[in-house]
Every structure is written in C-alpha cells, then in structure tokens.
Design a protein around this motif. Sequence first.
Motif, PDB file in Angstrom:
ATOM      1  N   ALA A  76     105.627 111.696 -23.284  1.00 51.92           N
ATOM      2  CA  ALA A  76     106.038 110.434 -22.518  1.00 51.92           C
ATOM      3  C   ALA A  76     104.771 109.447 -22.791  1.00 51.92           C
ATOM      4  N   ALA A  77     103.600 109.908 -22.847  1.00 52.09           N
ATOM      5  CA  ALA A  77     102.448 109.225 -22.965  1.00 52.09           C
ATOM      6  C   ALA A  77     102.378 108.573 -24.596  1.00 52.09           C
ATOM      7  N   LEU A  78     102.408 109.518 -25.348  1.00 55.58           N
ATOM      8  CA  LEU A  78     102.317 109.159 -26.759  1.00 55.58           C
ATOM      9  C   LEU A  78     103.749 108.280 -27.172  1.00 55.58           C
ATOM     10  N   ASP A  79     104.613 108.445 -26.623  1.00 55.97           N
ATOM     11  CA  ASP A  79     105.977 107.613 -26.719  1.00 55.97           C
ATOM     12  C   ASP A  79     105.401 106.150 -26.272  1.00 55.97           C
ATOM     13  N   TRP A  80     104.805 105.894 -25.392  1.00 58.29           N
ATOM     14  CA  TRP A  80     104.437 104.662 -24.793  1.00 58.29           C
ATOM     15  C   TRP A  80     103.449 103.914 -25.650  1.00 58.29           C
ATOM     16  N   ALA A  81     102.375 105.003 -25.915  1.00 64.34           N
ATOM     17  CA  ALA A  81     101.052 104.622 -26.951  1.00 64.34           C
ATOM     18  C   ALA A  81     101.488 103.786 -28.361  1.00 64.34           C
ATOM     19  N   TRP A  82     102.697 104.432 -28.781  1.00 64.98           N
ATOM     20  CA  TRP A  82     103.188 104.038 -30.258  1.00 64.98           C
ATOM     21  C   TRP A  82     104.166 103.027 -29.945  1.00 64.98           C
ATOM     22  N   SER A  83     104.739 102.748 -28.793  1.00 64.44           N
ATOM     23  CA  SER A  83     105.414 101.420 -28.545  1.00 64.44           C
ATOM     24  C   SER A  83     104.909 100.203 -28.627  1.00 64.44           C
ATOM     25  N   LEU A  84     103.366 100.224 -28.107  1.00 67.03           N
ATOM     26  CA  LEU A  84     102.778  98.956 -27.995  1.00 67.03           C
ATOM     27  C   LEU A  84     102.299  98.404 -29.284  1.00 67.03           C
ATOM     28  N   GLU A  85     102.550  97.098 -28.974  1.00 67.49           N
ATOM     29  CA  GLU A  85     102.352  95.826 -30.235  1.00 67.49           C
ATOM     30  C   GLU A  85     101.109  95.084 -29.976  1.00 67.49           C
ATOM     31  N   GLY A  86     100.693  94.519 -30.781  1.00 69.24           N
ATOM     32  CA  GLY A  86      99.674  93.360 -30.936  1.00 69.24           C
ATOM     33  C   GLY A  86      98.230  93.789 -30.240  1.00 69.24           C
TER      34      GLY A  86
END
Length: 184
Positions: free
Chosen positions: A123-133
Amino acid sequence: MNEYVMRPVRADEWEKVKDLRIAALKDPAAPVAFLETLAQAEARTDEFWQDRAKGASHGRHARQFVAEAPDGEWVGSVTLLVEEGGTSDFFERPIEQTQGHLVGVFVRAEQRGTGLTEALFSAALDWAWSLEGPALERVRLFVHEDNQRAGAFYRRFGFRASGQVVPMPGNSDSKELEYVFPRP
C-alpha cells in the motif's frame, strides 16, 4: 488476512494513531526499531498526536497506512515520508533525488507472518509510485544492525542494502543500515 483493510489514516483518528504507536514502543524490539522511547511518546500532548494524524492523512509529504481488522482494531502500520531532492535528511545528509522513506514499521506480534506487513508495504509503495511532480525515484528505510528479523523481511520483500551505514542517533556505537527499493 483477506478480511483486513490497508488504508491511510484519517485526520480524526489521532487517538488510534497514538494507541498503536504506544503498542509498538512496548514491543521487545522497540529499542532497535524506533528512535523514540515509550516514555517520550506517552509524554506527548494530544495536540502532538492530532497534528501527527493530520499530517499523515493527506498531502504529499507523509502518509501513514494501517492494517485495520473487521472489528476496527488496528493491527499494523507503516509511514512513508517524502524526502525532496535538494533538502537534507534526518541524519543531516543531503538528499540528491526525490525519494520515499519508510518509518514506523509495526505489526502486532500475533499478526506477524500473516502477510499483513507485505500488504502494508505494498500500500505504501503503491502510493509512493503514484506521486507526481517530481516522481519518487526510490524508497528507502533504515534498519538497526541488530534487528535481524526486520532486515530479513526487508530483503524478502525486495529491498537491497545500499552500502550506506549511519550511526544510530543517540548511540554512535550502533549502526543503521540503509536498504533501498528502486522505482519499478
């Protein structure tokens, strides 16, 4: 394990954030797993815990994920902090690339080995990889040289030792080992 939900904390859940942190600091591994003592956490004000929950519930800088049982009990947690390139880290070293930093990893003893830690990390890594900019180039964490159980889990999950070693804050005789997980 399927009945558990992995989700970010909400700002109004500060009491549960506090209770789970206190439980983590009572764990026998706490002295080598956390940079905070039970006494320090118990002395913190309600306002501190409210701010902590709020800051980890939204925005780009931090997100705390919990494993929630069907009855609402929190049985585990991990927090991902975003370290922006061009700033300094907790150890006052320059951060060259934008990256995530996993901290506060805890799963209650009776839930270890059930897949909850893997689900929290996912869950944490999915969120991390979803971040942009800008996007996060990697996620890292530090593990105490004597915390063999945690180190073994991190390696099984896919983290690799970077070779970076730093003194443990407050005890320069002990070392913290950096593990990294590159962006897929």
